[in-house]
Design an enzyme around this catalytic site. Structure first.
Site, short mmCIF file in Angstrom:
data_model
loop_
_atom_site.label_atom_id
_atom_site.label_comp_id
_atom_site.label_asym_id
_atom_site.label_seq_id
_atom_site.Cartn_x
_atom_site.Cartn_y
_atom_site.Cartn_z
N ARG A 169 -10.58 0.54 7.73
CA ARG A 169 -10.20 -0.83 8.06
C ARG A 169 -11.32 -1.64 8.65
NH1 ARG A 169 -4.12 -1.86 9.11
NH2 ARG A 169 -3.36 0.13 8.42
N LYS A 175 0.83 -1.22 0.00
CA LYS A 175 0.00 0.00 0.00
C LYS A 175 0.86 1.26 0.00
CE LYS A 175 -2.08 -1.11 3.90
NZ LYS A 175 -1.40 -2.38 4.25
N ARG A 211 11.86 -4.90 5.48
CA ARG A 211 11.53 -3.51 5.13
C ARG A 211 12.45 -2.50 5.82
NH1 ARG A 211 5.56 -1.42 5.59
NH2 ARG A 211 5.66 -2.44 7.63
N ARG A 270 -1.11 -8.52 13.41
CA ARG A 270 -1.66 -7.60 12.39
C ARG A 270 -2.42 -8.39 11.32
NH1 ARG A 270 3.91 -5.01 11.17
NH2 ARG A 270 2.96 -3.97 9.37
N ARG A 315 10.59 -0.43 11.27
CA ARG A 315 9.42 -0.06 12.06
C ARG A 315 9.33 -0.98 13.27
NH1 ARG A 315 4.28 0.59 8.25
NH2 ARG A 315 3.32 -0.68 9.88
P1 AP5 Z 1 4.81 -1.48 2.00
O1 AP5 Z 1 4.45 -0.77 0.74
O2 AP5 Z 1 5.46 -0.69 3.07
O3 AP5 Z 1 3.54 -2.29 2.55
P2 AP5 Z 1 2.18 -1.78 3.25
O4 AP5 Z 1 1.05 -2.46 2.58
O5 AP5 Z 1 2.16 -0.28 3.29
O6 AP5 Z 1 2.39 -2.44 4.67
P3 AP5 Z 1 2.23 -1.85 6.14
O7 AP5 Z 1 3.02 -2.74 7.04
O8 AP5 Z 1 2.54 -0.39 6.19
O9 AP5 Z 1 0.69 -2.06 6.37
P4 AP5 Z 1 -0.08 -2.10 7.72
O10 AP5 Z 1 -1.47 -2.00 7.27
O11 AP5 Z 1 0.27 -3.23 8.57
O12 AP5 Z 1 0.50 -0.82 8.49
P5 AP5 Z 1 -0.05 0.67 8.70
O13 AP5 Z 1 1.12 1.56 8.80
O14 AP5 Z 1 -1.10 0.98 7.73
O15 AP5 Z 1 5.75 -2.71 1.58
C1 AP5 Z 1 6.32 -3.58 2.55
C2 AP5 Z 1 7.74 -4.03 2.11
O16 AP5 Z 1 7.62 -4.83 0.93
C3 AP5 Z 1 8.67 -2.87 1.75
O17 AP5 Z 1 9.95 -3.19 2.18
C4 AP5 Z 1 8.59 -2.80 0.21
O18 AP5 Z 1 9.82 -2.33 -0.33
C5 AP5 Z 1 8.34 -4.25 -0.16
N1 AP5 Z 1 7.47 -4.38 -1.35
C6 AP5 Z 1 6.34 -3.67 -1.65
N2 AP5 Z 1 5.78 -4.09 -2.79
C7 AP5 Z 1 6.55 -5.12 -3.24
C8 AP5 Z 1 6.48 -5.97 -4.40
N3 AP5 Z 1 5.48 -5.86 -5.31
N4 AP5 Z 1 7.43 -6.93 -4.54
C9 AP5 Z 1 8.44 -7.06 -3.61
N5 AP5 Z 1 8.56 -6.26 -2.52
C10 AP5 Z 1 7.62 -5.31 -2.33
O19 AP5 Z 1 -0.73 0.57 10.14
C11 AP5 Z 1 0.05 0.31 11.28
C12 AP5 Z 1 -0.83 0.19 12.53
O20 AP5 Z 1 -1.54 1.43 12.74
C13 AP5 Z 1 -1.93 -0.87 12.46
O21 AP5 Z 1 -1.44 -2.13 12.84
C14 AP5 Z 1 -2.95 -0.31 13.46
O22 AP5 Z 1 -2.53 -0.57 14.79
C15 AP5 Z 1 -2.86 1.18 13.22
N6 AP5 Z 1 -3.83 1.65 12.22
C16 AP5 Z 1 -3.54 2.09 10.96
N7 AP5 Z 1 -4.67 2.46 10.31
C17 AP5 Z 1 -5.69 2.24 11.18
C18 AP5 Z 1 -7.10 2.42 11.07
N8 AP5 Z 1 -7.68 2.87 9.95
N9 AP5 Z 1 -7.86 2.10 12.15
C19 AP5 Z 1 -7.29 1.64 13.30
N10 AP5 Z 1 -5.96 1.44 13.44
C20 AP5 Z 1 -5.17 1.74 12.40
ZN ZN Z 2 2.08 1.14 4.87
#
Ligand code: AP5
Ligand code: ZN
Length: 217
Positions: free
Chosen positions: A89, A13, A128, A172, A161
């Site tokens: 979410r 994402k 990552r 997660r 992270r």
């Molecule tokens: P990356 O693009 O960083 O992946 P991502 O989908 O953004 O993963 P996240 O870990 O950020 O998602 P998440 O939903 O767990 O965390 P968030 O910060 O939203 O890619 C990952 C890695 O893979 C990178 O190293 C990249 O280089 C590599 N990669 C990418 N694409 C690739 C490909 N095609 N091929 C190979 N490699 C690739 O949320 C964190 C926390 O915040 C949650 O756990 C929750 O506690 C809270 N939170 C966030 N939003 C909410 C909400 N709406 N409501 C309540 N709590 C929330």
């Molecule tokens: Zn992310």
């Protein structure tokens, strides 16, 4: 354009957000990034609560998340629209977003689901590396920086992270399957959901995302 990205941790994402927001000249709204910022800024009990929930891989309370969204939706520099990364979410958040957008005479154009099996996510998450100031992401194996642990553009240090551990990742993923996947059906009923195979290369996922968004516009 207003676009939502739904997908499990590590599905790409954030990686795709950077590209898509540049292409459409829209603002990225990542609740994960906003919450990390809020947790960092606030030494208060609220900041601490946010940190704890994120470390445990659960969902932060709706009132906190929704107020962050509300604050950001009115920025004049974002009048072209938003890319919602990791929000909504839950079905409740989906309904609230609909209300918020309607009250501003806006609507969602497309909801893209980045579909990928759980067992491919561990390597992505554990490898990552991030450049905090810009949000740029790298990967030890799949997208290594030119110089070890340094951002390509600024040379500043890369970090991991604190929720990128095996244990928190499992939590997660559990949260995602239980609380977020029902939202896919919610958007399917509204005819704006499309699924993309997120196991593909970054550039392929990007091309497919553009094509699907264009089909909705
Ligand atoms: P990356 O693009 O960083 O992946 P991502 O989908 O953004 O993963 P996240 O870990 O950020 O998602 P998440 O939903 O767990 O965390 P968030 O910060 O939203 O890619 C990952 C890695 O893979 C990178 O190293 C990249 O280089 C590599 N990669 C990418 N694409 C690739 C490909 N095609 N091929 C190979 N490699 C690739 O949320 C964190 C926390 O915040 C949650 O756990 C929750 O506690 C809270 N939170 C966030 N939003 C909410 C909400 N709406 N409501 C309540 N709590 C929330
Ligand atoms: Zn992310």
């Amino acid at each position: 354009a207003n676009i939502v990205l739904i997908g499990p941790p590590g599905s790409g994402k954030g990686t795709q957000s950077t590209r898509l927001t540049e292409h459409y000249k829209i603002c990225q709204l990542s609740t994960g990034d906003l919450l990390r910022q809020a947790a960092h800024d606030q030494s208060s009990s609220e900041g601490q609560r946010i940190r704890k929930t994120m470390e445990a891989g659960g969902l932060v309370d709706d009132d906190i998340v929704l107020s962050l969204i509300d604050k950001n939706l009115n920025k004049p520099e974002c009048r072209n629209g938003f890319l919602f990364d990791g929000f909504p979410r839950t079905i409740n958040q989906g309904e609230k977003l609909e209300e918020l957008l309607e009250s501003k005479q806006k609507r969602l154009d497309a909801v893209l689901e980045y579909a990928i099996p759980d067992d491919l996510l561990k390597r992505r998450i554990l490898g990552r590396l991030i450049h905090k100031p810009s949000g740029r992401t790298y990967h030890e194996e799949f997208n290594p920086p030119k110089e070890s642990m340094k951002d390509d553009l600024t040379g500043e240090p890369l970090e991991r992270r604190s929720d990128d551990t095996t244990e928190t990742l499992n939590a997660r993923l559990h949260t995602y399957h239980k609380q977020t996947t029902p939202l896919i059906e919610f958007y399917r009923q509204r005819n704006i959901h499309r699924s993309i195979d997120a196991t593909n290369k970054v550039s392929n996922v990007y091309q497919q995302s553009l094509e699907l968004i264009e089909n909705f516009r």
